[in-house]
Design a protein around this motif. Structure first.
Motif, PDB file in Angstrom:
ATOM      1  N   PHE A   1      49.668  43.546  44.143  1.00 22.29           N
ATOM      2  CA  PHE A   1      49.600  44.930  43.691  1.00 22.29           C
ATOM      3  C   PHE A   1      50.706  45.271  42.711  1.00 22.29           C
ATOM      4  O   PHE A   1      50.472  45.957  41.718  1.00 22.29           O
ATOM      5  N   ALA A   2      51.935  44.803  42.973  1.00 23.44           N
ATOM      6  CA  ALA A   2      53.055  45.229  42.132  1.00 23.44           C
ATOM      7  C   ALA A   2      53.954  44.092  41.665  1.00 23.44           C
ATOM      8  O   ALA A   2      55.005  44.361  41.090  1.00 23.44           O
ATOM      9  N   GLY A   3      53.576  42.834  41.911  1.00 20.72           N
ATOM     10  CA  GLY A   3      54.344  41.766  41.275  1.00 20.72           C
ATOM     11  C   GLY A   3      55.038  40.770  42.167  1.00 20.72           C
ATOM     12  O   GLY A   3      56.107  40.272  41.814  1.00 20.72           O
ATOM     13  N   GLY A   4      54.476  40.424  43.316  1.00 18.66           N
ATOM     14  CA  GLY A   4      55.078  39.373  44.131  1.00 18.66           C
ATOM     15  C   GLY A   4      55.126  38.047  43.410  1.00 18.66           C
ATOM     16  O   GLY A   4      56.117  37.309  43.488  1.00 18.66           O
ATOM     17  N   THR A   5      54.064  37.735  42.655  1.00 18.50           N
ATOM     18  CA  THR A   5      54.048  36.498  41.876  1.00 18.50           C
ATOM     19  C   THR A   5      54.722  36.697  40.523  1.00 18.50           C
ATOM     20  O   THR A   5      55.655  35.974  40.168  1.00 18.50           O
ATOM     21  N   ALA A   6      54.252  37.688  39.772  1.00 14.51           N
ATOM     22  CA  ALA A   6      54.712  37.866  38.401  1.00 14.51           C
ATOM     23  C   ALA A   6      56.183  38.238  38.306  1.00 14.51           C
ATOM     24  O   ALA A   6      56.857  37.884  37.332  1.00 14.51           O
ATOM     25  N   VAL A   7      56.713  38.924  39.306  1.00 11.10           N
ATOM     26  CA  VAL A   7      58.107  39.365  39.271  1.00 11.10           C
ATOM     27  C   VAL A   7      58.989  38.471  40.150  1.00 11.10           C
ATOM     28  O   VAL A   7      59.880  37.773  39.643  1.00 11.10           O
ATOM     29  N   HIS A   8      58.750  38.436  41.437  1.00  6.12           N
ATOM     30  CA  HIS A   8      59.721  37.832  42.350  1.00  6.12           C
ATOM     31  C   HIS A   8      59.638  36.315  42.433  1.00  6.12           C
ATOM     32  O   HIS A   8      60.669  35.626  42.348  1.00  6.12           O
ATOM     33  N   ILE A   9      58.452  35.762  42.600  1.00  6.54           N
ATOM     34  CA  ILE A   9      58.337  34.302  42.584  1.00  6.54           C
ATOM     35  C   ILE A   9      58.713  33.768  41.206  1.00  6.54           C
ATOM     36  O   ILE A   9      59.408  32.759  41.073  1.00  6.54           O
ATOM     37  N   ASN A  10      58.274  34.455  40.185  1.00  2.01           N
ATOM     38  CA  ASN A  10      58.571  34.082  38.811  1.00  2.01           C
ATOM     39  C   ASN A  10      60.080  34.028  38.566  1.00  2.01           C
ATOM     40  O   ASN A  10      60.631  33.026  38.085  1.00  2.01           O
TER      41      ASN A  10
END
Length: 420
Positions: free
Chosen positions: A178-187
């Motif tokens: 929804f808000a960026g677990g992959t795109a922000v934090h894992i990335n």
């Protein structure tokens, strides 16, 4: 145009932008007193650099429309410099530039997060070059994979990146982020691990050797992050509605539970709960709930927070076991927390999670997306960091690190003690 939704989105964007100065305080309090300006400058440098790049071409790469995968032919060339987005269609819920502004703040905070792994020993100029290249070839494309999608009138995917539309076509369900677990934090966490390996360990690296110089700064930073995170999560609905309200409540519940879980682990392990532990636990819970905030009941959000707080409290010691110097625990909090939140959805996401549907497909889709982003970011960050280190040099000398990078790199001291 819906002025209420427009106001909502612009306010949410401002909240998310505040997260990066909050991160600067959080990270600044965790480092040595002689490194606090350098640490905070890497966050503020990200605001300036990524803000400009996003306007020039970042948005055009991340949101090419219906092309899906990012490639030179899928860039929205008309959006270069945002000149094509100045007009608002009559039937739009908000101006296109409001969405541009909101997504810009995501790009900024993602890049800034990485800097915590290389605290006390990175050159500012090298960091800025890394940030520009990594944002261009990693964050902007990954943002397109996750956030660039459109929905048909019936709510099904009309187009999107491979983690959404592509997964939907292949498996019948798309990734939930929804808000960026992959795109922000894992990335960011994967890139942080890569840079920690490239730059190597700080002088005297060992457990207990580097302690936070200003815990009140850490608490202030965590408070600002939590405040801004309501914009991060609730704002991702792009409308002031029931889903945004659910995301808001879960953004309260999960970090609160994670804070308690982290303190309990500290008490059991070390005998004392700490202020830095409370701040770190809250951030771990915020990270974990980011992808899941609109897809969990509040009760399951609390369970997620308890898991994330406890596991991340243990995960921060992995750097001592495996010998990499992730200075401010970006890997232990953001990479591990992002993985927990993303994979948790495979079990507990409303309707499609394993416990509701009896079908493991959502878990499979979540895992594919999470580990694909991890691998892509880690490999490219390692290559970019290595090239910079081998050419202009990324790390300061041991002598400069010991003397204090604030004076060496910026000619300033955070604290002036004058005697009369």
């Amino acid at each position: 145009m819906d002025q209420g939704n427009t106001a909502f989105l612009l306010i949410m964007a401002a909240l998310v932008l505040l997260m990066t100065p909050g991160l600067a305080f959080f990270y600044g309090g965790l480092v040595k007193a002689k490194s606090v300006i350098s640490m905070m400058m890497m966050s503020f440098g990200a605001i300036g650099l990524i803000g400009v790049l996003w306007v020039l071409y970042g948005y055009a790469i991340a949101f090419p429309g219906a092309e899906g995968l990012v490639a030179p032919w899928s860039i929205d060339w008309s959006a270069i410099g945002l000149t094509s987005l100045l007009e608002t269609p009559e039937d739009a819920a908000y101006p296109p530039l409001a969405f541009v502004a909101f997504q810009a703040t995501f790009a900024i905070i993602t890049v800034a997060l990485i800097s915590g792994a290389i605290a006390d020993r990175a050159k500012f100029g090298a960091w800025m070059i890394f940030a520009a290249i990594w944002a261009t070839i990693v964050y902007f494309p990954v943002a397109s994979w996750v956030f660039n999608f459109g929905l048909a009138d019936d709510g099904s995917f009309a187009y999107g990146g491979w983690t959404t539309f592509g997964m939907q076509e292949a498996f019948g369900v798309g990734v939930i982020d929804f808000a960026g677990g992959t795109a922000v934090h894992i990335n960011a966490g994967a890139a942080a691990l890569a840079l920690a390996l490239v730059l190597g360990k700080r002088v005297g690296f060992s457990k207990g050797a580097h302690v936070p110089h200003n815990p009140p700064f850490v608490l202030l930073g965590a408070g600002l992050l939590w405040f801004g995170w309501f914009g991060f999560n609730a704002g991702s609905e792009l409308a002031a509605d029931g889903t945004a309200a659910l995301a808001w409540v879960n953004t309260l519940a999960a970090p609160a539970a994670a804070l308690l879980a982290w303190l309990l682990v500290e008490k059991i392990k070390d005998g004392k709960p700490t202020s830095v532990g409370a701040a770190s636990g809250a951030v771990a819970g915020l990270v974990a709930i980011t992808p899941a905030c609109a897809s969990l009941t509040p009760g399951w959000a609390i369970v997620l927070g308890l898991i994330a707080g406890a596991v991340c409290a243990l995960a921060i010691d992995l750097k001592f076991k495996f010998g990499f110097d992730d200075s401010l625990d970006v890997v232990g909090i953001h990479l591990v927390g992002g993985l927990i939140g993303t994979l948790y959805l495979g079990f507990f996401a409303n309707n499609t999670g394993l416990i509701y549907s009896g079908d493991p497909t959502q878990l499979l889709v979540q895992a594919i997306a999470a580990f694909s982003v991890l691998a892509y970011s880690f490999v490219l960050a390692f290559i970019i960091g290595t090239v910079i280190q081998k050419t202009m040099g990324f790390r300061v000398t041991n002598e400069d690190e010991i003397a204090g990078v604030d004076t060496v790199l910026h000619g300033e001291d955070a604290y002036k003690l004058e005697t009369v």
